[in-house]
Write an enzyme that holds these catalytic residues in place. Structure first.
Site, PDB file in Angstrom:
ATOM      1  N   ASN A 157       1.222   2.629  -3.297  1.00 55.18           N
ATOM      2  CA  ASN A 157       1.615   2.674  -1.893  1.00 55.18           C
ATOM      3  C   ASN A 157       2.201   4.016  -1.463  1.00 55.18           C
ATOM      4  O   ASN A 157       2.172   4.363  -0.297  1.00 55.18           O
ATOM      5  CB  ASN A 157       2.599   1.549  -1.578  1.00 55.18           C
ATOM      6  N   GLN A 185      -2.840  -2.255  -1.189  1.00 55.39           N
ATOM      7  CA  GLN A 185      -3.167  -1.009  -0.495  1.00 55.39           C
ATOM      8  C   GLN A 185      -4.667  -0.723  -0.480  1.00 55.39           C
ATOM      9  O   GLN A 185      -5.133   0.085   0.320  1.00 55.39           O
ATOM     10  CB  GLN A 185      -2.433   0.163  -1.155  1.00 55.39           C
ATOM     11  N   CYS A 333      16.045   7.488   0.786  1.00 58.34           N
ATOM     12  CA  CYS A 333      16.632   6.758  -0.338  1.00 58.34           C
ATOM     13  C   CYS A 333      16.330   5.281  -0.203  1.00 58.34           C
ATOM     14  O   CYS A 333      16.578   4.686   0.829  1.00 58.34           O
ATOM     15  CB  CYS A 333      18.124   6.952  -0.370  1.00 58.34           C
TER      16      CYS A 333
HETATM   17  C1  LIG Z   1       3.488  -3.656   1.067  1.00 66.84           C
HETATM   18  C2  LIG Z   1       3.248  -3.881  -0.367  1.00 66.84           C
HETATM   19  C3  LIG Z   1       3.707  -5.033  -1.015  1.00 66.84           C
HETATM   20  C4  LIG Z   1       4.545  -6.072  -0.311  1.00 66.84           C
HETATM   21  O1  LIG Z   1       3.780  -6.783   0.631  1.00 66.84           O
HETATM   22  P1  LIG Z   1       4.495  -7.681   1.746  1.00 66.84           P
HETATM   23  O2  LIG Z   1       3.376  -8.492   2.308  1.00 66.84           O
HETATM   24  O3  LIG Z   1       5.085  -6.713   2.727  1.00 66.84           O
HETATM   25  O4  LIG Z   1       5.522  -8.513   1.075  1.00 66.84           O
HETATM   26  C5  LIG Z   1       3.405  -5.193  -2.350  1.00 66.84           C
HETATM   27  N1  LIG Z   1       2.690  -4.277  -3.018  1.00 66.84           N
HETATM   28  C6  LIG Z   1       2.236  -3.152  -2.437  1.00 66.84           C
HETATM   29  C7  LIG Z   1       1.436  -2.176  -3.232  1.00 66.84           C
HETATM   30  C8  LIG Z   1       2.501  -2.909  -1.096  1.00 66.84           C
HETATM   31  O5  LIG Z   1       2.059  -1.796  -0.532  1.00 66.84           O
END
Ligand SMILES: *Cc1c(COP(=O)(O)O)cnc(C)c1O
Length: 409
Positions: A157, A185, A333
């Site tokens: 991410n 992602q 942070c």
């Molecule tokens: C955003 C994200 C999550 C969390 O997803 P939510 O639906 O916001 O709880 C988990 N893993 C990755 C790689 C993400 O980018």
């Protein structure tokens, strides 16, 4: 020019994406008109809602090459990750109490692993190289007789780096351990085939692929060897007992529509347009500025992600300077501490450079005019901030900063 642009420019699509209007349109009827509980078997209100849920299940399954029965709806990928990690580890605790993951995983994975460690499980956190990639040999070596699960994300991410998922799947299958993949992602950008890639569990979130927040899914493979998970949320036994709670029909319809649009977008080449915008931004930055450092592999990378360190420009100062661009800083942070991004640190990026990193996440609704405007803003601000930086000045004069004895130390 900028008067036509909607400000601030949204360049943070790795954090969340807007809901596609076609998704919103699909969801609305399920709030008032078709409000039934999909679990109500005795009347048409329930049947209509159930039908919508089952269509969405097919749409989600189709995006990843699964069958509808293998999709479990959750509140989002944080829950999916928790269910996969804790659910598989706890269910298989008598077989073994060792799991393997990677140091650069999302916090939903890492914190689930920490929770398991407090319960007596052992976790191996694989390291990554300077490109952000794991070593397949290291993975092989880490698998033990008591290993029950390997969890490796598809796309990171922060830096957008893609792990070799198919190769990881093949190793896990050969060694007889389950493979979970957080693919959140990647879903909107890359084709995924859970069967071909030997993925046993896969986490999905709607809001990173133009769907609504608060809804996701976990793919749990059926067939042999059987994948079993111990539920975290107990209740009415919905979702084949793996995730109780009244199904959020409108959210699920939104996730389904988002999945359908993602599949179309990958097949139609719309993804390449976003890649071209990202490349335009990177090429433009490099043409205008020096001392830029790309974070993460360029080849193994999401088409919409750019993560750059602007040396001698502190990330937070930069963010303040480019308020007309919504993006993220690696120095922001996550806790109260001043530790920069743990992902960049795990790749060996030094603390100074990590503090100057900015993540740009392009998306379906961005335009060339937006990228060009962003280029102007960033270039101007970086030049301005560097003019005030004595360090940058010294480097330009040919002084090697590493050779200097700083009296403050
Ligand atoms: C955003 C994200 C999550 C969390 O997803 P939510 O639906 O916001 O709880 C988990 N893993 C990755 C790689 C993400 O980018």
């Amino acid at each position: 020019m900028s008067s036509e642009l909607k400000l601030p420019l949204y360049f943070d699509n790795n954090a969340t994406t807007p809901c596609d209007p076609r998704v919103v349109e699909a969801m609305v009827p399920y709030l008032f008109e078709h409000f039934g509980n999909p679990a109500s078997r005795a009347h048409a209100y329930g049947w209509t809602a159930r039908e919508a849920v089952e269509i969405a299940r097919e749409q989600v399954a189709s995006l990843i090459g699964a069958s509808a029965k293998e999709i479990v709806f959750t509140s989002g990928a944080t829950e999916s990750d928790n269910l996969a990690i804790k659910g598989v580890a706890r269910y298989n605790a008598r077989k073994g109490k060792h799991i393997i993951t990677v140091a650069t995983e999302h916090k939903a994975i890492l914190d689930s692993c920490h929770a398991l460690e407090r319960e007596g499980f052992e976790v191996t956190y694989l390291e990554v190289d300077s490109e952000g990639l794991i070593s397949l040999d290291a993975l092989r070596d880490a698998i033990r007789d008591d290993t029950t699960l390997v969890s490796v994300m598809y796309a990171n991410n922060e830096i957008g780096v893609l792990q070799p998922v198919a190769e990881i799947g093949a190793i896990c299958r050969e060694k007889g351990v389950l493979f979970h993949c957080d693919a959140v992602q990647a879903l909107a950008w890359l084709p995924i085939d859970v069967k071909a890639m030997n993925i046993d569990l896969l986490s999905i979130s709607a809001h990173k692929m133009y769907g609504p927040k608060g809804i996701g899914a976990l793919y749990v493979r059926r067939g042999r060897p059987r994948v079993r998970v111990q539920p975290i949320i107990d209740g009415g036994g919905h979702e084949r007992g793996m995730r109780s709670g009244t199904l959020a029909t409108h959210q699920i319809v939104g996730l389904g529509k988002a999945a359908e649009l993602a599949e179309q977008s990958i097949k139609s080449g719309e993804v390449d347009k976003v890649r071209a915008l990202r490349d335009r931004l990177w090429d433009g930055l490099r043409a205008n500025l020096d001392e830029l450092y790309l974070n993460g592999s360029w080849e193994q990378r999401l088409p919409n992600n750019l993560n750059v360190s602007f040396a001698y420009v502190e990330g937070e100062a930069m963010m303040m300077g480019i308020k007309q661009i919504a993006c993220s800083s690696g120095s922001a942070c996550t806790s109260a501490s001043l530790e920069p991004s743990y992902v960049l640190r795990a790749m060996g990026v030094d603390v100074e450079l990590a503090h100057t990193s900015i993540r740009f996440g392009l998306g379906r609704f961005n335009t060339e005019a937006e990228v060009d405007h962003a280029l102007e803003l960033i270039t101007e601000k970086v030049r301005f901030l560097r003019e005030m930086s004595p360090l940058y000045e010294m480097v330009k004069e040919g002084i090697d900063l590493k050779s200097i004895q700083w009296t403050a130390h």
